[in-house]
Write a protein that holds these residues in place. Structure first.
Motif, PDB file in Angstrom:
ATOM      1  N   LEU A   1       0.919  -1.497  -0.249  1.00 45.31           N
ATOM      2  CA  LEU A   1      -0.038   0.147  -0.089  1.00 45.31           C
ATOM      3  C   LEU A   1       0.579   1.130  -0.306  1.00 45.31           C
ATOM      4  O   LEU A   1       1.463   1.179   0.413  1.00 45.31           O
ATOM      5  CB  LEU A   1      -0.797  -0.389   1.237  1.00 45.31           C
ATOM      6  N   SER A   2       0.657   2.512  -0.556  1.00 41.07           N
ATOM      7  CA  SER A   2       1.562   3.894  -0.886  1.00 41.07           C
ATOM      8  C   SER A   2       1.458   4.521   0.695  1.00 41.07           C
ATOM      9  O   SER A   2       0.493   4.205   1.556  1.00 41.07           O
ATOM     10  CB  SER A   2       0.532   5.034  -1.713  1.00 41.07           C
TER      11      SER A   2
ATOM     12  N   GLN B   1      -4.291   8.071   5.517  1.00 40.78           N
ATOM     13  CA  GLN B   1      -5.102   8.286   5.646  1.00 40.78           C
ATOM     14  C   GLN B   1      -6.138   7.412   6.053  1.00 40.78           C
ATOM     15  O   GLN B   1      -6.739   7.864   7.327  1.00 40.78           O
ATOM     16  CB  GLN B   1      -5.777   8.191   3.914  1.00 40.78           C
ATOM     17  N   VAL B   2      -5.483   6.106   6.304  1.00 46.42           N
ATOM     18  CA  VAL B   2      -6.131   5.435   7.024  1.00 46.42           C
ATOM     19  C   VAL B   2      -5.963   5.596   8.327  1.00 46.42           C
ATOM     20  O   VAL B   2      -6.283   5.605  10.089  1.00 46.42           O
ATOM     21  CB  VAL B   2      -5.667   3.764   6.900  1.00 46.42           C
ATOM     22  N   VAL B   3      -4.435   5.989   8.861  1.00 45.98           N
ATOM     23  CA  VAL B   3      -4.153   5.957  10.322  1.00 45.98           C
ATOM     24  C   VAL B   3      -5.320   7.292  10.936  1.00 45.98           C
ATOM     25  O   VAL B   3      -5.060   7.682  11.599  1.00 45.98           O
ATOM     26  CB  VAL B   3      -2.519   6.679  10.277  1.00 45.98           C
ATOM     27  N   GLN B   4      -4.857   8.328   9.690  1.00 45.87           N
ATOM     28  CA  GLN B   4      -5.668   9.431  10.100  1.00 45.87           C
ATOM     29  C   GLN B   4      -7.088   9.209  10.576  1.00 45.87           C
ATOM     30  O   GLN B   4      -7.881   9.905  12.291  1.00 45.87           O
ATOM     31  CB  GLN B   4      -5.375  10.990   9.292  1.00 45.87           C
ATOM     32  N   GLU B   5      -7.547   8.199  10.164  1.00 46.38           N
ATOM     33  CA  GLU B   5      -9.037   7.913  10.245  1.00 46.38           C
ATOM     34  C   GLU B   5      -9.568   7.344  11.556  1.00 46.38           C
ATOM     35  O   GLU B   5     -10.026   7.737  12.348  1.00 46.38           O
ATOM     36  CB  GLU B   5      -9.800   6.578   9.239  1.00 46.38           C
ATOM     37  N   ALA B   6      -8.585   6.541  11.633  1.00 42.31           N
ATOM     38  CA  ALA B   6      -8.760   6.118  13.072  1.00 42.31           C
ATOM     39  C   ALA B   6      -7.511   6.832  14.169  1.00 42.31           C
ATOM     40  O   ALA B   6      -8.873   6.447  15.657  1.00 42.31           O
ATOM     41  CB  ALA B   6      -7.549   4.829  13.324  1.00 42.31           C
ATOM     42  N   VAL B   7      -7.178   7.955  14.224  1.00 43.44           N
ATOM     43  CA  VAL B   7      -6.645   8.884  15.226  1.00 43.44           C
ATOM     44  C   VAL B   7      -8.128   9.399  15.502  1.00 43.44           C
ATOM     45  O   VAL B   7      -7.908  10.077  16.334  1.00 43.44           O
ATOM     46  CB  VAL B   7      -5.838   9.923  14.861  1.00 43.44           C
TER      47      VAL B   7
ATOM     48  N   GLY C   1       0.336  11.264  22.797  1.00 46.44           N
ATOM     49  CA  GLY C   1       0.730  10.535  21.620  1.00 46.44           C
ATOM     50  C   GLY C   1       0.690  11.500  20.076  1.00 46.44           C
ATOM     51  O   GLY C   1      -0.828  11.654  19.726  1.00 46.44           O
ATOM     52  N   ARG C   2       1.805  11.740  19.416  1.00 47.04           N
ATOM     53  CA  ARG C   2       1.227  11.522  17.982  1.00 47.04           C
ATOM     54  C   ARG C   2       1.882  11.059  17.014  1.00 47.04           C
ATOM     55  O   ARG C   2       2.682  10.194  17.404  1.00 47.04           O
ATOM     56  CB  ARG C   2       1.783  12.916  18.220  1.00 47.04           C
ATOM     57  N   VAL C   3       1.051  10.721  16.125  1.00 42.64           N
ATOM     58  CA  VAL C   3       1.238   9.798  15.145  1.00 42.64           C
ATOM     59  C   VAL C   3       1.846  11.139  13.682  1.00 42.64           C
ATOM     60  O   VAL C   3       0.637  10.817  12.880  1.00 42.64           O
ATOM     61  CB  VAL C   3       0.360   8.661  14.482  1.00 42.64           C
ATOM     62  N   TYR C   4       3.090  11.084  13.601  1.00 35.09           N
ATOM     63  CA  TYR C   4       3.705  11.485  11.893  1.00 35.09           C
ATOM     64  C   TYR C   4       3.096  11.267  10.885  1.00 35.09           C
ATOM     65  O   TYR C   4       2.805  11.989  10.119  1.00 35.09           O
ATOM     66  CB  TYR C   4       4.341  12.091  12.515  1.00 35.09           C
ATOM     67  N   TYR C   5       3.320   9.698  10.933  1.00 36.65           N
ATOM     68  CA  TYR C   5       3.308   8.941   9.256  1.00 36.65           C
ATOM     69  C   TYR C   5       3.316   7.873   9.766  1.00 36.65           C
ATOM     70  O   TYR C   5       3.730   6.983  10.461  1.00 36.65           O
ATOM     71  CB  TYR C   5       3.956  10.142   8.035  1.00 36.65           C
ATOM     72  N   CYS C   6       2.611   6.889   8.577  1.00 42.25           N
ATOM     73  CA  CYS C   6       3.010   5.371   8.432  1.00 42.25           C
ATOM     74  C   CYS C   6       3.342   4.956   6.986  1.00 42.25           C
ATOM     75  O   CYS C   6       3.225   5.973   5.628  1.00 42.25           O
ATOM     76  CB  CYS C   6       1.665   4.960   8.715  1.00 42.25           C
ATOM     77  N   THR C   7       4.579   3.924   7.028  1.00 43.31           N
ATOM     78  CA  THR C   7       4.673   3.650   5.854  1.00 43.31           C
ATOM     79  C   THR C   7       4.746   2.026   5.585  1.00 43.31           C
ATOM     80  O   THR C   7       4.666   1.933   6.766  1.00 43.31           O
ATOM     81  CB  THR C   7       6.044   4.414   5.291  1.00 43.31           C
ATOM     82  N   GLN C   8       4.898   1.126   4.844  1.00 47.84           N
ATOM     83  CA  GLN C   8       4.811  -0.152   4.832  1.00 47.84           C
ATOM     84  C   GLN C   8       5.683  -0.306   3.958  1.00 47.84           C
ATOM     85  O   GLN C   8       6.954  -0.322   3.045  1.00 47.84           O
ATOM     86  CB  GLN C   8       3.541  -0.270   3.658  1.00 47.84           C
TER      87      GLN C   8
END
Length: 552
Positions: free
Chosen positions: A518-519, A525-531, A545-552
């Motif tokens: 996944l890109s 986008q998925v992480v932002q919706e979850a947060v 806590g803060r989640v800045y970005y997510c990558t695979q």
């Protein structure tokens, strides 16, 4: 009393002489050590000349000290000693660095050789096969584990544990081959009661709900099915290891099986191995009576490994060597599909229907399959899979109450098959639908993080089916098996071969979805919706806590 200076020599300050002598000895030792490390050779004549020169210098120390009024340049001597030690350290470090580089190159070369010998770039179907046969409880599975290097086969001190063919890769020197473990072969001279007693087959355990006539028929077929599996393994093998028990001695079953091998497989290389000969001295005595079988006996011990080297030498002498070439297929990644479920839901029938042969024994007897059976399979689109048939998984309390070590090890092998697979096919029985044990197995699959599909087997047993039956049935499955709500559902009748090809299609789809990348934008986008749905927890200081970005 005053000493004569001409007799005793000039008086010397002892501290100055000792310091100078020590510095010279340090210098000389440093030079010698540097020459030894760098590999330089110092001739004996030069060494004696150096010693003579040093002693001559020591004799003149008194006169030099008298002439200079006992003035010694200690700073120059210390500087000279430091330079010598520094040169010795530099040469020693350089030599050690070169030695480390040589050792690293040797280790890398050894790794390449081991990787080349065990790379497994030759497909299993092209490797020569070596089959281990013999009567029950002579140590075939223990020898199989010894040759393949692992604990793949179940080893229990009771007869009739192994029933299906079990394959494993092995190599010895430049030879690579497949070792095949088989069940104990019984002769037809035994009565049905003796066969059941020797194989530990019962007509009550695991046979609930089955008519008595069906029970007796299933029990009567079991020895013949085990013997058929062994016969198939011997037909496709190049070398046959005929294993006998050295502690039990020669039996009538060994004599009858030796005659059968001599008549049916005389064109193959047959090696007579006498197992359970741990002592080399006693091994000669234990093997003496097996000469009457017409083969040369070889004493070995599958547990301790005694004599297995000679056995492998004999095995390799009867094999053809296969060189890895460029035109061989490269099997970089082959997805593994584990077929799991409760006992007697049709797992082995699904395996046989997919591969198109009697790869595993199918019987109404619950718990027929014991080991995890790996089988290569090529789908209609050319995609290769590794199918893993497993034993039925019962509840932990039921396994513990039965007191069967074999069943406990079989369930353990099934869990290990789930762990090493990519996709798990959870097989359920159509009439029983989803049971409590099915939910436990599904939870185990979810915790292992594996892809999954639900196979509803024995679909033909559902009476009065119509177009809405599958829809209502799927709703019931989704409601009871919510933990696998995303898994596709396949309806099949394995014993008749209906819709079994859909299992491979669904498993291939699950495997592709599981390995899809996944890109970063999609993941963010998925992480932002979850947060946004649920904020991260607060720390002890009250900050989130803060989640800045997510990558695979």
């Amino acid at each position: 009393m005053r000493r004569d200076k001409s007799l005793c020599g000039p008086s010397l300050p002892s501290a100055a002489v000792d310091r100078r002598v020590s510095l010279r000895l340090v210098r000389r030792a440093s030079v010698q050590a540097s020459g030894e490390v760098t590999g330089q050779y110092v001739p004996e004549d030069e060494e004696f000349q150096v010693d003579a020169q040093e002693f001559e210098d020591l004799d003149n120390v008194d006169e030099e000290i008298d002439d200079e009024d006992y003035a010694v340049d200690l700073e120059a001597l210390e500087e000279e000693a430091k330079v010598s030690v520094r040169e010795f350290s530099r040469s020693l470090s350089q030599e050690l660095k070169v030695e480390d580089q040589k050792n690293d190159l040797k280790e890398i070369h050894g790794r390449k050789l081991r990787r080349k010998s065990t790379a497994g770039n030759i497909p299993d179907r092209l490797l020569p096969k070596v089959t281990i046969v013999g009567r029950p409880n002579v140590g075939k599975s223990a020898l199989f584990n010894r040759l393949v290097g692992g604990n793949k086969a179940i080893v229990v001190d009771e007869p009739g544990v192994t029933r299906d063919r079990l394959y494993g890769r092995s190599f010895w020197g430049d030879y690579e081959f497949l070792v095949v473990d088989t069940g104990g072969v019984l002769t037809m001279s035994k009565t049905q009661a003796d066969v059941m007693e020797e194989l530990s087959i019962t007509t009550t355990i695991g046979m609930e709900g089955i008519p008595l006539a069906t029970r007796e028929a299933a029990v009567a077929k079991m020895p013949s099915m085990i013997e058929r599996q062994a016969s198939v393994a011997m037909e496709e093998s190049s070398v046959i290891i005929f294993l006998v028990d050295g502690q039990a001695g020669l039996t009538a079953a060994d004599v009858e099986m030796a005659d059968w091998l001599r008549k049916s497989y005389s064109h193959k290389c047959i090696i007579l191995a006498v197992n359970k000969c741990e002592s080399p001295r006693k091994g000669i005595t234990q093997t003496s009576e097996f000469w009457s079988l017409g083969f040369e006996p070889l004493p070995i011990s599958a547990i301790s490994g005694t004599g297995t080297g000679k056995l492998l030498d004999l095995v390799c002498s009867g094999l053809r060597k296969i060189e890895g070439s460029e035109d061989l297929d490269d099997e970089n990644y082959v997805p593994a599909i584990a077929i799991v479920g409760r006992p007697n839901v049709g797992k082995s029938s699904i395996l046989n229907a997919l591969v198109g042969e009697d790869r595993a024994i199918v019987s109404p007897v619950s718990g027929t399959t014991r080991d995890a059976i790996d089988t290569e399979f090529t789908g209609p689109d050319g995609q290769k899979f590794q199918l893993i048939d497993t034993a039925g998984i019962r509840r932990r309390t039921s396994v513990a109450s039965s007191g069967s070590t074999t069943e406990a090890l079989s369930v353990n092998r099934a869990f290990r098959a789930i762990r090493r697979s990519d996709v798990v096919a959870l097989v359920i029985e159509a009439m029983a639908c989803i049971t409590e044990q099915d939910c436990r197995i599904a939870d185990r699959i979810e915790r292992e993080g594996k892809g999954c599909l639900v196979v509803v087997n024995k679909w033909d047993t559902i009476p009065n089916k119509n177009q809405q039956t599958a829809t209502y049935y799927e709703q019931d499955v989704r409601e009871k098996l919510r933990i696998l709500g995303w898994a596709p559902i396949v309806y099949s009748t394995a014993i008749a071969g209906h819709s079994v090809e859909k299992i491979i299609v669904a498993a291939s789809m699950v495997e592709k979805e599981r390995s899809r990348r996944l890109s970063t934008a999609t993941l963010n986008q998925v992480v932002q919706e979850a947060v946004a749905f649920k904020s991260p927890p607060r720390s002890r200081g009250g900050r989130r806590g803060r989640v800045y970005y997510c990558t695979q």
